[in-house]
Design a protein around this motif. Structure first.
Motif, PDB file in Angstrom:
ATOM      1  N   THR A  32      34.540  29.582  45.285  1.00 55.09           N
ATOM      2  CA  THR A  32      35.739  30.401  45.456  1.00 55.09           C
ATOM      3  C   THR A  32      35.681  31.644  44.588  1.00 55.09           C
ATOM      4  O   THR A  32      36.029  32.743  45.020  1.00 55.09           O
ATOM      5  CB  THR A  32      37.007  29.572  45.141  1.00 55.09           C
ATOM      6  OG1 THR A  32      37.029  28.442  46.001  1.00 55.09           O
ATOM      7  CG2 THR A  32      38.262  30.389  45.327  1.00 55.09           C
ATOM      8  N   LYS A  33      35.238  31.500  43.343  1.00 57.55           N
ATOM      9  CA  LYS A  33      35.098  32.658  42.445  1.00 57.55           C
ATOM     10  C   LYS A  33      34.082  33.650  42.989  1.00 57.55           C
ATOM     11  O   LYS A  33      34.304  34.855  42.967  1.00 57.55           O
ATOM     12  CB  LYS A  33      34.679  32.199  41.052  1.00 57.55           C
ATOM     13  CG  LYS A  33      35.779  31.668  40.214  1.00 57.55           C
ATOM     14  CD  LYS A  33      35.284  31.336  38.816  1.00 57.55           C
ATOM     15  CE  LYS A  33      36.373  30.778  37.962  1.00 57.55           C
ATOM     16  NZ  LYS A  33      35.896  30.454  36.612  1.00 57.55           N
ATOM     17  N   GLN A  34      32.960  33.134  43.490  1.00 61.64           N
ATOM     18  CA  GLN A  34      31.903  34.013  44.003  1.00 61.64           C
ATOM     19  C   GLN A  34      32.369  34.768  45.248  1.00 61.64           C
ATOM     20  O   GLN A  34      32.105  35.961  45.383  1.00 61.64           O
ATOM     21  CB  GLN A  34      30.640  33.206  44.312  1.00 61.64           C
ATOM     22  CG  GLN A  34      29.915  32.749  43.082  1.00 61.64           C
ATOM     23  CD  GLN A  34      28.733  31.848  43.408  1.00 61.64           C
ATOM     24  OE1 GLN A  34      28.571  31.377  44.529  1.00 61.64           O
ATOM     25  NE2 GLN A  34      27.885  31.621  42.420  1.00 61.64           N
ATOM     26  N   THR A  35      33.055  34.096  46.127  1.00 59.91           N
ATOM     27  CA  THR A  35      33.500  34.759  47.360  1.00 59.91           C
ATOM     28  C   THR A  35      34.638  35.741  47.091  1.00 59.91           C
ATOM     29  O   THR A  35      34.780  36.729  47.797  1.00 59.91           O
ATOM     30  CB  THR A  35      33.923  33.752  48.433  1.00 59.91           C
ATOM     31  OG1 THR A  35      34.922  32.890  47.924  1.00 59.91           O
ATOM     32  CG2 THR A  35      32.726  32.946  48.926  1.00 59.91           C
ATOM     33  N   SER A  36      35.444  35.497  46.074  1.00 63.27           N
ATOM     34  CA  SER A  36      36.527  36.424  45.776  1.00 63.27           C
ATOM     35  C   SER A  36      35.995  37.714  45.130  1.00 63.27           C
ATOM     36  O   SER A  36      36.649  38.739  45.197  1.00 63.27           O
ATOM     37  CB  SER A  36      37.571  35.766  44.875  1.00 63.27           C
ATOM     38  OG  SER A  36      37.051  35.528  43.594  1.00 63.27           O
ATOM     39  N   LYS A  37      34.833  37.658  44.528  1.00 64.01           N
ATOM     40  CA  LYS A  37      34.210  38.856  43.933  1.00 64.01           C
ATOM     41  C   LYS A  37      33.613  39.772  44.980  1.00 64.01           C
ATOM     42  O   LYS A  37      33.436  40.935  44.742  1.00 64.01           O
ATOM     43  CB  LYS A  37      33.122  38.448  42.934  1.00 64.01           C
ATOM     44  CG  LYS A  37      33.662  37.835  41.655  1.00 64.01           C
ATOM     45  CD  LYS A  37      32.528  37.480  40.722  1.00 64.01           C
ATOM     46  CE  LYS A  37      33.039  36.818  39.466  1.00 64.01           C
ATOM     47  NZ  LYS A  37      31.930  36.451  38.566  1.00 64.01           N
ATOM     48  N   GLN A  38      33.303  39.203  46.144  1.00 64.03           N
ATOM     49  CA  GLN A  38      32.624  39.996  47.184  1.00 64.03           C
ATOM     50  C   GLN A  38      33.559  40.846  47.945  1.00 64.03           C
ATOM     51  O   GLN A  38      34.531  41.050  48.203  1.00 64.03           O
ATOM     52  CB  GLN A  38      31.872  39.082  48.139  1.00 64.03           C
ATOM     53  CG  GLN A  38      30.759  38.368  47.429  1.00 64.03           C
ATOM     54  CD  GLN A  38      30.063  37.345  48.332  1.00 64.03           C
ATOM     55  OE1 GLN A  38      30.446  37.101  49.456  1.00 64.03           O
ATOM     56  NE2 GLN A  38      29.018  36.756  47.806  1.00 64.03           N
TER      57      GLN A  38
END
Length: 96
Positions: free
Chosen positions: A90-96
């Motif tokens: 979730t953290k990784q996808t929200s950064k994109q």
């Protein structure tokens, strides 16, 4: 907005289930072990998955668990790993 609220309720229910299963499984044990289980539950509720997993590993290595306790710990370990991976994703996808 309803989806987020429902999702948060589901997460809380899930965490309550983790708490219930662990505490129930170890309720007949010595107070020191029950305290360690309470710490695991608190770590899981606070989303401190690595700490909860490490504490469960120490409990498993330092105590002779019943078959039911082993099953419960195994289920909880898998769920905590899943929750940790989901949080990272979730953290990784929200950064994109």
């Amino acid at each position: 907005m309803m989806g987020i609220s429902a999702c948060n309720k589901l997460d809380e229910t899930h965490k309550d289930t983790i708490e219930y299963r662990l505490i129930k499984s170890f309720e007949g044990e010595k107070p020191e072990l029950r305290q360690q289980i309470t710490e695991v539950v608190n770590e899981a509720k606070a989303d401190h998955y690595k700490s909860a997993l490490n504490k469960l590993a120490l409990i498993s290595a330092s105590h002779t668990l019943t078959r039911e306790q082993e099953k419960t710990v195994d289920i909880i370990v898998r769920q905590l790993r899943y929750d940790m991976e989901e949080k990272i994703f979730t953290k990784q996808t929200s950064k994109q």
